[in-house]
Design a protein around this motif. Structure first.
Motif, PDB file in Angstrom:
ATOM      1  N   ARG A 196      11.869 -21.806   9.783  1.00 52.80           N
ATOM      2  CA  ARG A 196      12.359 -20.997   8.657  1.00 52.80           C
ATOM      3  C   ARG A 196      11.510 -21.240   7.401  1.00 52.80           C
ATOM      4  O   ARG A 196      12.029 -21.437   6.303  1.00 52.80           O
ATOM      5  N   PHE A 197      10.231 -21.210   7.575  1.00 50.36           N
ATOM      6  CA  PHE A 197       9.269 -21.450   6.498  1.00 50.36           C
ATOM      7  C   PHE A 197       9.360 -20.337   5.454  1.00 50.36           C
ATOM      8  O   PHE A 197       9.062 -19.186   5.722  1.00 50.36           O
ATOM      9  N   GLY A 198       9.796 -20.687   4.242  1.00 50.09           N
ATOM     10  CA  GLY A 198       9.851 -19.713   3.156  1.00 50.09           C
ATOM     11  C   GLY A 198      10.961 -18.689   3.266  1.00 50.09           C
ATOM     12  O   GLY A 198      10.833 -17.578   2.741  1.00 50.09           O
ATOM     13  N   ALA A 199      12.059 -19.054   3.922  1.00 48.72           N
ATOM     14  CA  ALA A 199      13.193 -18.126   4.015  1.00 48.72           C
ATOM     15  C   ALA A 199      13.926 -18.072   2.678  1.00 48.72           C
ATOM     16  O   ALA A 199      13.527 -18.700   1.694  1.00 48.72           O
ATOM     17  N   ASN A 200      15.019 -17.324   2.639  1.00 43.61           N
ATOM     18  CA  ASN A 200      15.716 -17.053   1.389  1.00 43.61           C
ATOM     19  C   ASN A 200      16.093 -18.326   0.646  1.00 43.61           C
ATOM     20  O   ASN A 200      16.749 -19.211   1.200  1.00 43.61           O
ATOM     21  N   GLY A 201      15.683 -18.423  -0.620  1.00 45.66           N
ATOM     22  CA  GLY A 201      15.992 -19.565  -1.452  1.00 45.66           C
ATOM     23  C   GLY A 201      15.121 -20.772  -1.212  1.00 45.66           C
ATOM     24  O   GLY A 201      15.370 -21.841  -1.785  1.00 45.66           O
ATOM     25  N   GLN A 202      14.088 -20.651  -0.383  1.00 46.73           N
ATOM     26  CA  GLN A 202      13.290 -21.804   0.019  1.00 46.73           C
ATOM     27  C   GLN A 202      11.861 -21.756  -0.507  1.00 46.73           C
ATOM     28  O   GLN A 202      10.966 -22.393   0.055  1.00 46.73           O
ATOM     29  N   ILE A 203      11.646 -21.020  -1.598  1.00 50.98           N
ATOM     30  CA  ILE A 203      10.352 -21.015  -2.274  1.00 50.98           C
ATOM     31  C   ILE A 203      10.595 -21.299  -3.750  1.00 50.98           C
ATOM     32  O   ILE A 203      11.445 -20.676  -4.381  1.00 50.98           O
ATOM     33  N   GLY A 204       9.866 -22.267  -4.282  1.00 55.42           N
ATOM     34  CA  GLY A 204       9.924 -22.579  -5.697  1.00 55.42           C
ATOM     35  C   GLY A 204       8.521 -22.641  -6.254  1.00 55.42           C
ATOM     36  O   GLY A 204       7.608 -23.166  -5.607  1.00 55.42           O
ATOM     37  N   VAL A 205       8.325 -22.103  -7.441  1.00 59.53           N
ATOM     38  CA  VAL A 205       6.990 -22.101  -8.040  1.00 59.53           C
ATOM     39  C   VAL A 205       7.131 -22.210  -9.543  1.00 59.53           C
ATOM     40  O   VAL A 205       8.020 -21.622 -10.151  1.00 59.53           O
ATOM     41  N   SER A 206       6.252 -22.997 -10.151  1.00 58.90           N
ATOM     42  CA  SER A 206       6.200 -23.142 -11.598  1.00 58.90           C
ATOM     43  C   SER A 206       4.750 -23.361 -11.981  1.00 58.90           C
ATOM     44  O   SER A 206       4.143 -24.356 -11.562  1.00 58.90           O
ATOM     45  N   GLY A 207       4.187 -22.419 -12.747  1.00 57.06           N
ATOM     46  CA  GLY A 207       2.780 -22.520 -13.087  1.00 57.06           C
ATOM     47  C   GLY A 207       1.934 -22.507 -11.833  1.00 57.06           C
ATOM     48  O   GLY A 207       1.998 -21.572 -11.032  1.00 57.06           O
ATOM     49  N   ASN A 208       1.153 -23.549 -11.630  1.00 59.86           N
ATOM     50  CA  ASN A 208       0.263 -23.616 -10.467  1.00 59.86           C
ATOM     51  C   ASN A 208       0.767 -24.582  -9.401  1.00 59.86           C
ATOM     52  O   ASN A 208      -0.019 -25.092  -8.595  1.00 59.86           O
ATOM     53  N   LEU A 209       2.075 -24.828  -9.398  1.00 54.99           N
ATOM     54  CA  LEU A 209       2.696 -25.683  -8.381  1.00 54.99           C
ATOM     55  C   LEU A 209       3.640 -24.831  -7.533  1.00 54.99           C
ATOM     56  O   LEU A 209       4.582 -24.228  -8.048  1.00 54.99           O
ATOM     57  N   LEU A 210       3.380 -24.789  -6.242  1.00 55.39           N
ATOM     58  CA  LEU A 210       4.159 -23.977  -5.307  1.00 55.39           C
ATOM     59  C   LEU A 210       4.729 -24.881  -4.220  1.00 55.39           C
ATOM     60  O   LEU A 210       4.016 -25.717  -3.659  1.00 55.39           O
ATOM     61  N   VAL A 211       6.024 -24.729  -3.932  1.00 54.51           N
ATOM     62  CA  VAL A 211       6.687 -25.515  -2.898  1.00 54.51           C
ATOM     63  C   VAL A 211       7.420 -24.557  -1.962  1.00 54.51           C
ATOM     64  O   VAL A 211       8.172 -23.686  -2.415  1.00 54.51           O
ATOM     65  N   VAL A 212       7.205 -24.736  -0.668  1.00 54.16           N
ATOM     66  CA  VAL A 212       7.853 -23.903   0.343  1.00 54.16           C
ATOM     67  C   VAL A 212       8.658 -24.808   1.263  1.00 54.16           C
ATOM     68  O   VAL A 212       8.131 -25.787   1.813  1.00 54.16           O
ATOM     69  N   GLY A 213       9.934 -24.485   1.430  1.00 55.33           N
ATOM     70  CA  GLY A 213      10.794 -25.275   2.293  1.00 55.33           C
ATOM     71  C   GLY A 213      10.767 -24.797   3.730  1.00 55.33           C
ATOM     72  O   GLY A 213      10.593 -23.607   4.009  1.00 55.33           O
ATOM     73  N   ALA A 214      10.931 -25.754   4.644  1.00 57.14           N
ATOM     74  CA  ALA A 214      11.026 -25.449   6.074  1.00 57.14           C
ATOM     75  C   ALA A 214      12.119 -26.343   6.657  1.00 57.14           C
ATOM     76  O   ALA A 214      11.842 -27.373   7.289  1.00 57.14           O
ATOM     77  N   PRO A 215      13.398 -26.003   6.439  1.00 53.17           N
ATOM     78  CA  PRO A 215      14.495 -26.889   6.857  1.00 53.17           C
ATOM     79  C   PRO A 215      14.561 -27.108   8.357  1.00 53.17           C
ATOM     80  O   PRO A 215      15.075 -28.135   8.803  1.00 53.17           O
ATOM     81  N   GLY A 216      14.040 -26.178   9.137  1.00 54.04           N
ATOM     82  CA  GLY A 216      14.022 -26.382  10.585  1.00 54.04           C
ATOM     83  C   GLY A 216      13.077 -27.490  11.005  1.00 54.04           C
ATOM     84  O   GLY A 216      13.200 -28.026  12.120  1.00 54.04           O
ATOM     85  N   GLU A 217      12.157 -27.864  10.137  1.00 52.98           N
ATOM     86  CA  GLU A 217      11.220 -28.949  10.387  1.00 52.98           C
ATOM     87  C   GLU A 217      11.561 -30.166   9.522  1.00 52.98           C
ATOM     88  O   GLU A 217      10.856 -31.170   9.566  1.00 52.98           O
TER      89      GLU A 217
END
Length: 311
Positions: A196-217
């Motif tokens: 579930r890489f980047g599914a609903n609510g699992q992407i956060g970004v601020s300026g040049n910092l990007l975080v993508v969640g993958a709760p299945g992993e």
């Protein structure tokens, strides 16, 4: 005599028919009859004289050409300084020519992101964005996030496509006033849709910092936007797990404890907050890896209290 001042909020929304309210005075033993003097209907006359440049308390925003079942607004993001708004519809359709001559066009559930721009106090549809490699049920648009670039003062749009195991970044072109594609966001070990890489609510970004969640992993992936050779690009992924990450080896098969680390992601400045709704559970093992023993304990989905981890 009793008086009550009714204060209304001026806007440029024209109400037709006029809104109304009913005023009734109750007293013990007396019923305010509609035909008596203790009952009155008040019409709020709207002659469209509201403030044309006022602040709107309510505004409906639609997708032009939207079809039933497209579920516009599944995910939304607003960028105040640019006046841009993005709405993701993973069930949105894309009209494509039919392969059969004379047949009607195909409406394929590829997903769509609709971009609006604020003009005259209202949001006007500006652009429709599709996946660079559209495919049915890839859930393109499951998450949309607008943010400002850190150094070059641009507006970036990040869109998740979890069933394609990727996300995408667009950059707003102030000259053409449309978003242009910047980069594909992936991770080398994200190989199945169950992550579930980047599914609903699992992407956060601020300026040049990007975080993508993958709760299945049970992981998050961190990216940094860097400037080199006259262009901006995103770094390769840095994988991070929680301090409570645990798994067992059962008959040579790795069994991760289902804490759902990465189920929600928020980023502000250099701070990252990650939700793990099933952490703090009834773990029956140690902080070491157990072999041929399932130490996840009592049903984690029922017992897990949950935690938030900050970095």
């Amino acid at each position: 005599n009793i008086s009550q001042v009714l204060i209304t909020t001026p806007d440029s929304l024209y109400e037709s028919p006029n809104e109304n309210l009913t005023v009734a005075i109750h007293s013990p033993g007396i019923w305010p009859s509609p035909f008596g003097s203790l009952y009155a209907k008040v019409d709020i006359i709207d002659n469209n004289d509201g403030k044309p440049t006022g602040t709107f308390q309510y505004h409906k925003v639609y997708e032009e050409g939207g079809v039933p079942g497209s579920h516009s607004g599944h995910s939304v993001s607003v960028h105040h300084s640019s006046g841009l708004m993005a709405s993701g519809s993973p069930d949105g359709v894309r009209v494509t020519p039919s392969v059969v001559i004379g047949a009607p066009p195909d409406l394929l559930k590829y997903g769509v992101v609709v971009v609006y721009i604020k003009s005259g106090g209202r949001y006007i549809q500006k652009q429709q964005i599709y996946s660079p490699a559209p495919a049915i049920d890839n859930n393109f648009g499951d998450t949309v996030v607008l943010t400002s670039g850190f150094l070059d003062n641009t507006v970036l749009l990040v869109v998740g496509e979890p069933n394609a195991m990727c996300a995408h970044v667009w950059e707003y072109n102030t000259i053409t006033a449309v978003f242009t594609y910047e980069q594909l966001i992936t991770a080398s070990d994200v190989l199945i849709t169950n992550f579930r890489f980047g599914a609903n609510g699992q992407i956060g970004v601020s300026g040049n910092l990007l975080v993508v969640g993958a709760p299945g992993e049970e992981a998050i992936y961190v990216y940094i936007r860097q400037y080199s050779g006259g262009t901006w690009s995103w770094s390769t992924a840095t994988k991070m797990r929680s301090s409570d990450y645990d798994y067992d080896m059962i008959f040579t098969v790795k069994h991760q404890h289902r804490q759902e680390f990465g189920a929600s992601v928020a980023v502000s400045g250099r701070t990252i907050a990650i939700g793990s709704p099933y952490a703090d559970y009834a773990n029956t093992g140690s902080n070491l890896v157990e072999v041929d023993v399932d130490t996840e304990g009592v049903d984690i989905l029922s017992y897990g209290r949950g935690k938030v981890y900050t970095f």
